[in-house]
Design an enzyme around this catalytic site. Sequence first.
Site, PDB file in Angstrom:
ATOM      1  N   LYS A 217       0.522  10.440  16.944  1.00 13.99           N
ATOM      2  CA  LYS A 217       1.356  11.530  16.470  1.00 13.99           C
ATOM      3  C   LYS A 217       1.003  12.426  15.489  1.00 13.99           C
ATOM      4  CE  LYS A 217       6.323  12.550  15.831  1.00 13.99           C
ATOM      5  NZ  LYS A 217       7.646  11.748  15.483  1.00 13.99           N
TER       6      LYS A 217
ATOM      7  N   LEU B 193      -0.951   0.032  18.158  1.00 18.13           N
ATOM      8  CA  LEU B 193      -0.397  -0.308  16.692  1.00 18.13           C
ATOM      9  C   LEU B 193       0.321   0.789  16.309  1.00 18.13           C
ATOM     10  CD1 LEU B 193      -4.249  -0.480  16.849  1.00 18.13           C
ATOM     11  CD2 LEU B 193      -3.515  -1.611  14.836  1.00 18.13           C
TER      12      LEU B 193
ATOM     13  N   THR C 279       3.709  -8.206  13.519  1.00 19.06           N
ATOM     14  CA  THR C 279       3.804  -8.831  11.986  1.00 19.06           C
ATOM     15  C   THR C 279       4.283 -10.028  12.058  1.00 19.06           C
ATOM     16  OG1 THR C 279       4.905  -8.033   9.952  1.00 19.06           O
ATOM     17  CG2 THR C 279       6.044  -7.485  12.006  1.00 19.06           C
ATOM     18  N   ASP C 280       4.161 -10.749  10.987  1.00 18.53           N
ATOM     19  CA  ASP C 280       4.612 -12.108  10.608  1.00 18.53           C
ATOM     20  C   ASP C 280       6.208 -12.007   9.973  1.00 18.53           C
ATOM     21  OD1 ASP C 280       4.278 -10.805   8.050  1.00 18.53           O
ATOM     22  OD2 ASP C 280       3.101 -12.471   7.314  1.00 18.53           O
ATOM     23  N   GLU C 281       6.466 -10.631   9.883  1.00 18.07           N
ATOM     24  CA  GLU C 281       7.935 -10.496   9.385  1.00 18.07           C
ATOM     25  C   GLU C 281       8.942 -10.781  10.397  1.00 18.07           C
ATOM     26  OE1 GLU C 281       8.367  -7.110   6.862  1.00 18.07           O
ATOM     27  OE2 GLU C 281       6.882  -7.080   6.079  1.00 18.07           O
TER      28      GLU C 281
ATOM     29  N   TYR D  59      13.100  -2.744   9.819  1.00 20.39           N
ATOM     30  CA  TYR D  59      11.554  -2.873  10.563  1.00 20.39           C
ATOM     31  C   TYR D  59      11.114  -4.097  11.174  1.00 20.39           C
ATOM     32  CZ  TYR D  59       6.338  -3.850  10.268  1.00 20.39           C
ATOM     33  OH  TYR D  59       5.229  -4.145  10.588  1.00 20.39           O
TER      34      TYR D  59
ATOM     35  N   LYS E 238      10.308  -4.684  15.079  1.00 24.97           N
ATOM     36  CA  LYS E 238       9.024  -5.196  15.656  1.00 24.97           C
ATOM     37  C   LYS E 238       9.179  -6.517  16.578  1.00 24.97           C
ATOM     38  CE  LYS E 238       5.414  -4.216  14.950  1.00 24.97           C
ATOM     39  NZ  LYS E 238       4.299  -3.071  15.339  1.00 24.97           N
TER      40      LYS E 238
ATOM     41  N   ASN F 254       0.411  -9.559   5.323  1.00 21.79           N
ATOM     42  CA  ASN F 254      -0.212  -8.204   4.732  1.00 21.79           C
ATOM     43  C   ASN F 254      -1.367  -7.912   4.633  1.00 21.79           C
ATOM     44  OD1 ASN F 254       2.658  -9.368   3.958  1.00 21.79           O
ATOM     45  ND2 ASN F 254       2.781  -7.590   2.633  1.00 21.79           N
TER      46      ASN F 254
ATOM     47  N   ARG G  62       3.618 -13.117  -0.959  1.00 21.04           N
ATOM     48  CA  ARG G  62       3.063 -12.420   0.240  1.00 21.04           C
ATOM     49  C   ARG G  62       1.751 -13.139   0.220  1.00 21.04           C
ATOM     50  NH1 ARG G  62       7.647 -11.337   0.874  1.00 21.04           N
ATOM     51  NH2 ARG G  62       8.652  -9.358   1.404  1.00 21.04           N
TER      52      ARG G  62
HETATM   53  P1  NAD Z   1       0.792   2.895   9.259  1.00 22.31           P
HETATM   54  O1  NAD Z   1       1.874   3.477   9.028  1.00 22.31           O
HETATM   55  O2  NAD Z   1      -0.551   3.057   8.297  1.00 22.31           O
HETATM   56  O3  NAD Z   1      -0.053   3.592  10.621  1.00 22.31           O
HETATM   57  C1  NAD Z   1       0.972   4.108  11.562  1.00 22.31           C
HETATM   58  C2  NAD Z   1       0.307   5.049  12.778  1.00 22.31           C
HETATM   59  O4  NAD Z   1       1.159   5.389  13.638  1.00 22.31           O
HETATM   60  C3  NAD Z   1       0.004   6.522  12.089  1.00 22.31           C
HETATM   61  O5  NAD Z   1      -1.239   7.014  12.179  1.00 22.31           O
HETATM   62  C4  NAD Z   1       1.070   7.292  12.668  1.00 22.31           C
HETATM   63  O6  NAD Z   1       0.798   8.681  12.768  1.00 22.31           O
HETATM   64  C5  NAD Z   1       1.138   6.532  14.129  1.00 22.31           C
HETATM   65  N1  NAD Z   1       2.427   6.771  14.631  1.00 22.31           N
HETATM   66  C6  NAD Z   1       3.671   6.682  14.239  1.00 22.31           C
HETATM   67  N2  NAD Z   1       4.594   6.871  15.126  1.00 22.31           N
HETATM   68  C7  NAD Z   1       4.014   7.370  16.124  1.00 22.31           C
HETATM   69  C8  NAD Z   1       4.403   7.840  17.592  1.00 22.31           C
HETATM   70  N3  NAD Z   1       5.679   7.852  17.771  1.00 22.31           N
HETATM   71  N4  NAD Z   1       3.455   8.137  18.423  1.00 22.31           N
HETATM   72  C9  NAD Z   1       2.158   8.151  18.058  1.00 22.31           C
HETATM   73  N5  NAD Z   1       1.714   7.825  16.945  1.00 22.31           N
HETATM   74  C10 NAD Z   1       2.680   7.157  15.703  1.00 22.31           C
HETATM   75  O7  NAD Z   1       0.662   1.544   9.917  1.00 22.31           O
HETATM   76  P2  NAD Z   1      -0.190   0.188   9.537  1.00 22.31           P
HETATM   77  O8  NAD Z   1      -0.021  -0.432   8.464  1.00 22.31           O
HETATM   78  O9  NAD Z   1      -1.851   0.597  10.016  1.00 22.31           O
HETATM   79  O10 NAD Z   1       0.124  -0.839  10.777  1.00 22.31           O
HETATM   80  C11 NAD Z   1      -0.160  -0.492  12.176  1.00 22.31           C
HETATM   81  C12 NAD Z   1       0.333  -1.558  12.925  1.00 22.31           C
HETATM   82  O11 NAD Z   1       0.327  -3.034  12.592  1.00 22.31           O
HETATM   83  C13 NAD Z   1       1.860  -1.624  13.096  1.00 22.31           C
HETATM   84  O12 NAD Z   1       2.272  -1.790  14.414  1.00 22.31           O
HETATM   85  C14 NAD Z   1       2.398  -2.694  12.170  1.00 22.31           C
HETATM   86  O13 NAD Z   1       3.754  -3.006  12.348  1.00 22.31           O
HETATM   87  C15 NAD Z   1       1.412  -3.741  12.303  1.00 22.31           C
HETATM   88  N6  NAD Z   1       1.027  -4.524  11.109  1.00 22.31           N
HETATM   89  C16 NAD Z   1       0.784  -4.050   9.807  1.00 22.31           C
HETATM   90  C17 NAD Z   1       0.595  -4.921   8.816  1.00 22.31           C
HETATM   91  C18 NAD Z   1       0.340  -4.391   7.404  1.00 22.31           C
HETATM   92  O14 NAD Z   1       0.272  -5.159   6.303  1.00 22.31           O
HETATM   93  N7  NAD Z   1       0.337  -2.980   7.116  1.00 22.31           N
HETATM   94  C19 NAD Z   1       0.564  -6.133   8.981  1.00 22.31           C
HETATM   95  C20 NAD Z   1       0.900  -6.768  10.228  1.00 22.31           C
HETATM   96  C21 NAD Z   1       1.238  -5.937  11.352  1.00 22.31           C
HETATM   97  O1  DAU Z   2       3.713  -8.973   6.404  1.00 26.07           O
HETATM   98  C1  DAU Z   2       3.264  -8.028   7.202  1.00 26.07           C
HETATM   99  C2  DAU Z   2       3.995  -6.654   6.687  1.00 26.07           C
HETATM  100  O2  DAU Z   2       3.478  -6.247   5.408  1.00 26.07           O
HETATM  101  C3  DAU Z   2       3.939  -5.580   7.544  1.00 26.07           C
HETATM  102  O3  DAU Z   2       4.392  -5.861   8.880  1.00 26.07           O
HETATM  103  C4  DAU Z   2       4.347  -4.318   7.034  1.00 26.07           C
HETATM  104  O4  DAU Z   2       4.028  -3.167   7.978  1.00 26.07           O
HETATM  105  C5  DAU Z   2       3.827  -4.059   5.773  1.00 26.07           C
HETATM  106  O5  DAU Z   2       4.352  -2.885   5.270  1.00 26.07           O
HETATM  107  C6  DAU Z   2       4.112  -5.066   4.760  1.00 26.07           C
HETATM  108  O6  DAU Z   2       5.202  -5.391   4.391  1.00 26.07           O
HETATM  109  P1  DAU Z   2       5.874  -5.590   2.904  1.00 26.07           P
HETATM  110  O7  DAU Z   2       7.127  -5.220   2.695  1.00 26.07           O
HETATM  111  O8  DAU Z   2       5.648  -6.958   2.836  1.00 26.07           O
HETATM  112  O9  DAU Z   2       4.634  -4.822   2.112  1.00 26.07           O
HETATM  113  P2  DAU Z   2       5.206  -4.055   0.837  1.00 26.07           P
HETATM  114  O10 DAU Z   2       3.598  -3.397   0.570  1.00 26.07           O
HETATM  115  O11 DAU Z   2       5.870  -2.692   1.022  1.00 26.07           O
HETATM  116  O12 DAU Z   2       5.664  -4.906  -0.100  1.00 26.07           O
HETATM  117  C7  DAU Z   2       4.568  -5.940  -0.522  1.00 26.07           C
HETATM  118  C8  DAU Z   2       5.472  -6.801  -1.573  1.00 26.07           C
HETATM  119  O13 DAU Z   2       5.731  -6.128  -2.732  1.00 26.07           O
HETATM  120  C9  DAU Z   2       6.934  -6.924  -1.072  1.00 26.07           C
HETATM  121  O14 DAU Z   2       7.610  -8.120  -1.724  1.00 26.07           O
HETATM  122  C10 DAU Z   2       7.731  -5.847  -2.050  1.00 26.07           C
HETATM  123  C11 DAU Z   2       6.977  -5.790  -3.199  1.00 26.07           C
HETATM  124  N1  DAU Z   2       6.916  -4.250  -3.626  1.00 26.07           N
HETATM  125  C12 DAU Z   2       6.781  -3.271  -2.881  1.00 26.07           C
HETATM  126  C13 DAU Z   2       6.406  -2.052  -3.447  1.00 26.07           C
HETATM  127  C14 DAU Z   2       6.077  -0.850  -2.353  1.00 26.07           C
HETATM  128  C15 DAU Z   2       7.176  -4.136  -5.180  1.00 26.07           C
HETATM  129  O15 DAU Z   2       7.587  -5.141  -5.829  1.00 26.07           O
HETATM  130  N2  DAU Z   2       7.013  -3.035  -5.470  1.00 26.07           N
HETATM  131  C16 DAU Z   2       6.655  -1.829  -4.803  1.00 26.07           C
HETATM  132  O16 DAU Z   2       6.562  -0.670  -5.352  1.00 26.07           O
END
Ligand code: NAD
Ligand code: DAU
Length: 353
Positions: free
Chosen positions: A38, A85, A133-135, A158, A162, A187, A222
């Site tokens: 999207k 994803l 996600t592990d969350e 969140y 999930k 993460n 993390r």
């Molecule tokens: P991101 O936020 O970087 O990307 C999400 C993508 O989804 C974007 O390109 C966005 O445009 C698209 N999107 C959002 N809503 C949409 C919709 N309604 N229709 C079509 N597309 C849409 O996310 P990410 O960090 O790349 O995570 C990807 C997946 O992996 C997610 O499902 C997340 O839960 C999972 N995940 C993320 C992490 C992490 O550390 N980032 C870890 C474990 C699992």
């Molecule tokens: O564990 C997997 C998850 O990791 C994914 O499913 C999520 O999509 C991804 O966003 C991530 O979640 P977290 O909440 O762990 O990630 P974030 O980078 O937001 O934060 C990592 C840690 O750092 C968390 O303990 C919060 C802390 N934090 C985060 C931000 C943005 C800070 O202390 N300061 C900050 O400004």
Amino acid sequence: MSWTKSILVTGGAGFIGSHVIRRLISKYPNYRIVNFDKLTYAGNLENLKDIDHMDNYVFCKGDICDPTSIQDAFNKYEITDVIHLAAESHVDRSISGPMEFVITNVVGTVNLLNVAKSSWKVYSNHIFYHISTDEVYGSLGEEGLFEETTPYDPRSPYSASKASSDHFVRAYHHTYGLQVKLSNCSNNYGSHQFPEKLIPLMIHNVLNNKELPVYGDGKNIRDWLWVVDHAIAIDEIFHNGKNGETYNIGGLNEWTNIELVKTICSLLDKKLDRPADSSEKLITYVKDRAGHDRRYAIDASKIENDLGWKPSITFEEGLSKTIDWYLANSAWIENVTSGEYRNYYQQQYEERG
Ligand code: NAD
Ligand code: DAU
């Protein structure tokens, strides 16, 4: 060209999705990869500009919350498999606006499942793979690791969304016989990650001489994995994982947030040739995240033993490469942090004080 598979990758313009697409496009020239996205604030087609000219890549702008746009993509591209994803992925945003997460992550996933269920005739020929996600497992104490059998205990909007989407994927397997695979990863860090997440936010703020907001006491833990290793694991599970099974993905790489932020500061000081400790001075402890999970850590022995996957590089190498990428791509950061993002973050800073 007749494709051996035509895979719908949802969320392919996001952080992890773009790495998954980059891998599949180059490794499987006989697959057509359809990036269904999207383009929310988190999706950026620039993430794929190095491969978007490839014959086996197609971008299809669409919304998983709109069943018609999913069905159109299935029909037009004769979709054989889904790697899902697309999601709202940022915990802090889920705290300030949970409904968006329910709609995208839960309803959007069920929309995709419905279209797959009605479009595919012989389910054993098709795979619906959900990236999670592990969350969903909740928060750990000082000991222990999340295993595939750990009971679900999501604590943020969140992770609740999930967890719900994971349950729907399993329900479509048990009820209707859809072939599904799931993985729950820790993460991720690496290039092209939107700078609202901890690692790119800290790099971005050091470069702009802005405070480095560490939530609470900074001792939350993390377990960090290089995004390319996650993409390799997804490739492995998609091809060799078992029907109906879940795989945990992680690198046994636990860090407290404060130690990680200090490490990033010290690497940046060296790379930018600044006096030691100059970046650390920007660290500011701020109000904690509501319901902040204390510790995540993954037991990845199932994927290691069954599929032979393990992380390909150390955290030291991965973090250094990641910082180098952000240093070399300031235009990307400028681009993705303009507009809506800037307004959102201004508001966050004002609220945190
Ligand atoms: P991101 O936020 O970087 O990307 C999400 C993508 O989804 C974007 O390109 C966005 O445009 C698209 N999107 C959002 N809503 C949409 C919709 N309604 N229709 C079509 N597309 C849409 O996310 P990410 O960090 O790349 O995570 C990807 C997946 O992996 C997610 O499902 C997340 O839960 C999972 N995940 C993320 C992490 C992490 O550390 N980032 C870890 C474990 C699992
Ligand atoms: O564990 C997997 C998850 O990791 C994914 O499913 C999520 O999509 C991804 O966003 C991530 O979640 P977290 O909440 O762990 O990630 P974030 O980078 O937001 O934060 C990592 C840690 O750092 C968390 O303990 C919060 C802390 N934090 C985060 C931000 C943005 C800070 O202390 N300061 C900050 O400004």
